[in-house]
Design an enzyme around this catalytic site. Sequence first.
Site, PDB file in Angstrom:
ATOM      1  N   HIS A   1     -83.482  13.985   0.147  1.00  0.00           N
ATOM      2  CA  HIS A   1     -82.178  14.617  -0.438  1.00  0.00           C
ATOM      3  C   HIS A   1     -81.447  15.645  -1.068  1.00  0.00           C
ATOM      4  CE1 HIS A   1     -81.149  10.030   0.482  1.00  0.00           C
ATOM      5  NE2 HIS A   1     -82.170  10.831   1.631  1.00  0.00           N
TER       6      HIS A   1
ATOM      7  N   SER B   1     -82.198  12.065   6.934  1.00  0.00           N
ATOM      8  CA  SER B   1     -81.513  12.406   5.660  1.00  0.00           C
ATOM      9  C   SER B   1     -81.174  13.727   5.065  1.00  0.00           C
ATOM     10  CB  SER B   1     -81.712  11.106   4.373  1.00  0.00           C
ATOM     11  OG  SER B   1     -81.729   9.979   5.146  1.00  0.00           O
TER      12      SER B   1
END
Length: 365
Positions: free
Chosen positions: A310, A250
């Site tokens: 993230h 991610s």
Amino acid sequence: MAEEEVRPSEKVKKATHQYFESIFEKYDRDNSGYIELRELQDMVKDNSDVSKRLARKILQISDTNRDGKINYPEFVDMLRNEKFKSVFGHYMNLYIRFIVPRRRRQRVLTTDGLQAVQTFDEEDGSYEDQYACCPPPIAMFLISIIEFACFLIDEVNQTDSTKTGTGVTARIFIYDPHRRVEFWRYLTYMFVHIGYMHLVVNLGVQLLLGVPLEMVHKWWRIMLVYFAGVTAGSLATSITDPTSYLAGASGGVYAIMTAHIATIIMNWREMSFPGVILFMFLLVIVTDVSTSIYNRYCLDIHDRVGYAAHFAGAIAGLLVGIWILKNFVPSRKETYLWWFALVVYLLLVGTMILLNIVMTDHFLK
């Protein structure tokens, strides 16, 4: 006297002929009965902003009698040629132009007060010339294959290992806060995914967004952006959440997303609808990160999403994208922004590396 009945097939042929003839006459600007290279370039640019080089190639293919120009029969054959009507090529081109917007012509005033189109002679050619399948955009495909292979190995060798992160590849690659000295884990955790959905979402996003970006900015630039996001994600997670394990790509995926934002910022004036694309990417990123933080700290939901990875991956992708992706028409402000992004990225990464080295007590919680 009754009108002569015309068959439907003849009506279609007549309408098609009139359509082709109207296009031919439109671009035969000097009414010579031929479309020459200059007129062909005007025709191509009016429809898709294709480069002069491609216009010459079209002329070379379509000029069957080799007289350096296209007559009406050759023009009709060109429009009917399957090379120019490829459905896959058409829709792939539309998709790429949406993900990485095309250059927009700029209008300037000439000395006599009339508007004229301004063109740029860029070092790497026009923006549209950058869409290329040679060399093929293999970086995102290669990374995706490795990630899928690691997932498959763990799934085959041990039941439920892909849901718990206990498979053979997971034990080797996953970021383990208790084995921080094994420095490769700060990068290799991207090969491990927990659950099918985790894998599918990451692979889907990085292929859909990474490949078009790779076709414009070349594979090595995209790899650097991707790895920068992955590394920033693990460094940030180790500082903000020192007891958590980390798996998944991610951080790299978010870096690819914000790399699109970076190229929009640096090529704002050369792009069509940059504000719309910018808003879409920002909406997705802000919504995802905000939801993870809210679930974890406000609703007390045990959310396994590594929001720090993230967020850090997104910041890294933006900063690295600004100073490593192509800027097609540089300006003084963009040059200052380039240096700002470089300095800020080096300071942030350097600080996170230093904290990971010296804050030993922080990681013994």
